[in-house]
Design a protein around this motif. Structure first.
Motif, PDB file in Angstrom:
ATOM      1  N   UNK A  10       0.406  49.432  11.874  1.00  0.00           N
ATOM      2  CA  UNK A  10       1.368  50.459  12.301  1.00  0.00           C
ATOM      3  C   UNK A  10       0.972  51.794  11.698  1.00  0.00           C
ATOM      4  N   UNK A  11       0.351  52.630  12.493  1.00  0.00           N
ATOM      5  CA  UNK A  11      -0.036  53.936  11.945  1.00  0.00           C
ATOM      6  C   UNK A  11       1.209  54.767  11.601  1.00  0.00           C
ATOM      7  N   UNK A  12       1.093  55.501  10.559  1.00  0.00           N
ATOM      8  CA  UNK A  12       2.162  56.397  10.118  1.00  0.00           C
ATOM      9  C   UNK A  12       1.575  57.789   9.963  1.00  0.00           C
ATOM     10  N   UNK A  13       2.416  58.782  10.066  1.00  0.00           N
ATOM     11  CA  UNK A  13       1.972  60.158   9.869  1.00  0.00           C
ATOM     12  C   UNK A  13       2.222  60.526   8.406  1.00  0.00           C
ATOM     13  N   UNK A  14       1.194  61.012   7.754  1.00  0.00           N
ATOM     14  CA  UNK A  14       1.368  61.514   6.401  1.00  0.00           C
ATOM     15  C   UNK A  14       1.039  62.991   6.408  1.00  0.00           C
ATOM     16  N   UNK A  15       1.557  63.676   5.460  1.00  0.00           N
ATOM     17  CA  UNK A  15       1.324  65.111   5.364  1.00  0.00           C
ATOM     18  C   UNK A  15       0.469  65.382   4.146  1.00  0.00           C
ATOM     19  N   UNK A  16      -0.596  66.109   4.332  1.00  0.00           N
ATOM     20  CA  UNK A  16      -1.465  66.417   3.210  1.00  0.00           C
ATOM     21  C   UNK A  16      -1.044  67.709   2.518  1.00  0.00           C
ATOM     22  N   UNK A  17      -0.216  68.536   3.182  1.00  0.00           N
ATOM     23  CA  UNK A  17       0.269  69.771   2.564  1.00  0.00           C
ATOM     24  C   UNK A  17       1.558  70.203   3.256  1.00  0.00           C
ATOM     25  N   UNK A  18       2.404  70.854   2.491  1.00  0.00           N
ATOM     26  CA  UNK A  18       3.634  71.438   3.032  1.00  0.00           C
ATOM     27  C   UNK A  18       3.513  72.947   2.890  1.00  0.00           C
ATOM     28  N   UNK A  19       3.552  73.635   4.009  1.00  0.00           N
ATOM     29  CA  UNK A  19       3.452  75.098   4.018  1.00  0.00           C
ATOM     30  C   UNK A  19       4.841  75.675   3.753  1.00  0.00           C
ATOM     31  N   UNK A  20       4.992  76.402   2.655  1.00  0.00           N
ATOM     32  CA  UNK A  20       6.297  76.975   2.293  1.00  0.00           C
ATOM     33  C   UNK A  20       6.353  78.473   2.564  1.00  0.00           C
ATOM     34  N   UNK A  21       5.437  78.950   3.386  1.00  0.00           N
ATOM     35  CA  UNK A  21       5.437  80.375   3.735  1.00  0.00           C
ATOM     36  C   UNK A  21       6.668  80.740   4.551  1.00  0.00           C
ATOM     37  N   UNK A  22       7.220  81.889   4.265  1.00  0.00           N
ATOM     38  CA  UNK A  22       8.303  82.465   5.069  1.00  0.00           C
ATOM     39  C   UNK A  22       7.742  83.749   5.669  1.00  0.00           C
ATOM     40  N   UNK A  23       7.732  83.809   6.981  1.00  0.00           N
ATOM     41  CA  UNK A  23       7.145  84.964   7.659  1.00  0.00           C
ATOM     42  C   UNK A  23       8.191  86.043   7.861  1.00  0.00           C
ATOM     43  N   UNK A  24       7.773  87.276   7.733  1.00  0.00           N
ATOM     44  CA  UNK A  24       8.664  88.408   7.891  1.00  0.00           C
ATOM     45  C   UNK A  24       8.896  89.081   6.553  1.00  0.00           C
ATOM     46  N   UNK A  25       9.051  90.382   6.588  1.00  0.00           N
ATOM     47  CA  UNK A  25       9.280  91.150   5.370  1.00  0.00           C
ATOM     48  C   UNK A  25      10.689  91.712   5.418  1.00  0.00           C
ATOM     49  N   UNK A  26      11.579  91.264   4.538  1.00  0.00           N
ATOM     50  CA  UNK A  26      12.961  91.741   4.578  1.00  0.00           C
ATOM     51  C   UNK A  26      13.086  93.254   4.405  1.00  0.00           C
ATOM     52  N   UNK A  27      12.197  93.842   3.621  1.00  0.00           N
ATOM     53  CA  UNK A  27      12.270  95.300   3.427  1.00  0.00           C
ATOM     54  C   UNK A  27      11.936  96.048   4.713  1.00  0.00           C
ATOM     55  N   UNK A  28      10.942  95.550   5.452  1.00  0.00           N
ATOM     56  CA  UNK A  28      10.613  96.173   6.738  1.00  0.00           C
ATOM     57  C   UNK A  28      11.786  96.048   7.711  1.00  0.00           C
ATOM     58  N   UNK A  29      12.435  94.899   7.689  1.00  0.00           N
ATOM     59  CA  UNK A  29      13.580  94.691   8.580  1.00  0.00           C
ATOM     60  C   UNK A  29      14.733  95.603   8.176  1.00  0.00           C
ATOM     61  N   UNK A  30      14.951  95.764   6.875  1.00  0.00           N
ATOM     62  CA  UNK A  30      16.002  96.696   6.412  1.00  0.00           C
ATOM     63  C   UNK A  30      15.672  98.134   6.810  1.00  0.00           C
ATOM     64  N   UNK A  31      14.389  98.509   6.731  1.00  0.00           N
ATOM     65  CA  UNK A  31      13.992  99.855   7.162  1.00  0.00           C
ATOM     66  C   UNK A  31      14.277 100.053   8.649  1.00  0.00           C
ATOM     67  N   UNK A  32      13.944  99.049   9.453  1.00  0.00           N
ATOM     68  CA  UNK A  32      14.251  99.122  10.881  1.00  0.00           C
ATOM     69  C   UNK A  32      15.750  99.195  11.120  1.00  0.00           C
ATOM     70  N   UNK A  33      16.519  98.430  10.351  1.00  0.00           N
ATOM     71  CA  UNK A  33      17.979  98.454  10.479  1.00  0.00           C
ATOM     72  C   UNK A  33      18.527  99.831  10.132  1.00  0.00           C
ATOM     73  N   UNK A  34      17.931 100.482   9.151  1.00  0.00           N
ATOM     74  CA  UNK A  34      18.384 101.833   8.777  1.00  0.00           C
ATOM     75  C   UNK A  34      18.179 102.807   9.939  1.00  0.00           C
ATOM     76  N   UNK A  35      17.082 102.644  10.673  1.00  0.00           N
ATOM     77  CA  UNK A  35      16.838 103.508  11.830  1.00  0.00           C
ATOM     78  C   UNK A  35      17.851 103.204  12.940  1.00  0.00           C
ATOM     79  N   UNK A  36      18.148 101.931  13.134  1.00  0.00           N
ATOM     80  CA  UNK A  36      19.151 101.555  14.140  1.00  0.00           C
ATOM     81  C   UNK A  36      20.516 102.120  13.752  1.00  0.00           C
ATOM     82  N   UNK A  37      20.812 102.127  12.460  1.00  0.00           N
ATOM     83  CA  UNK A  37      22.098 102.668  12.015  1.00  0.00           C
ATOM     84  C   UNK A  37      22.188 104.171  12.299  1.00  0.00           C
ATOM     85  N   UNK A  38      21.075 104.882  12.152  1.00  0.00           N
ATOM     86  CA  UNK A  38      21.066 106.310  12.503  1.00  0.00           C
ATOM     87  C   UNK A  38      21.392 106.488  13.985  1.00  0.00           C
TER      88      UNK A  38
END
Length: 143
Positions: A10-38
């Motif tokens: 019975x083949x099983x799937x194993x994981x050799x690595x867990x990627x914990x990256x979170x994509x996106x920069x909150x500061x860039x999003x806040x900067x964009x939000x500041x422009x939307x607020x203007x």
């Protein structure tokens, strides 16, 4: 990164690595939000100004053209108000998203720190590597 493993039947799937990256920069999003607020502020100010300043046409202007002008004015004022409300909701959503990214960055950092304390290797600053196999599973004694 997945590999096939198992006991041969019975083949099983194993994981050799867990990627914990979170994509996106909150500061860039806040900067964009500041422009939307203007944008929201400009639209909201225009809506308030049109609501309080633009009054019905003077008594000397009447007829179809006056009615059409007033209808257009009311419609334009309403659309500016709707766009202001929309810009405000976009601003709120962008700020909430940036905040969620911050939370997830901290969560993943905690997970990586815990994994490292447990002796797991962290590769590329984000990937939690699977531990080396402990060996063959023990055999069950005959029943």
């Amino acid at each position: 990164m997945s590999e096939m493993a198992g006991n041969g039947n019975t083949p099983e799937i194993t994981t050799s690595a867990i990627d914990t990256r979170i994509y996106g920069n909150p500061d860039d999003i806040r900067d964009g939000a500041a422009e939307v607020y203007k944008l929201y502020e400009a639209l909201n100010d225009a809506h308030v100004e049109m609501t309080s300043s633009l009054v019905p046409q003077p008594e000397y202007w009447a007829g179809e053209s006056a009615d059409a002008y007033e209808e257009m004015l009311v419609d334009f004022r309403n659309r500016v108000g709707e766009n202001a409300e929309f810009a405000y909701r976009v601003w709120e959503a962008m700020r909430a998203y940036a905040q969620q990214l911050d939370y997830h960055y901290r969560d993943m950092e905690t997970i990586r720190n815990n994994a490292e304390r447990c002796g797991l290797e962290i590769a590329n600053d984000y990937d939690i590597m699977a531990p080396t196999p402990a060996g063959a599973p023990p055999t069950m004694p005959p029943a």
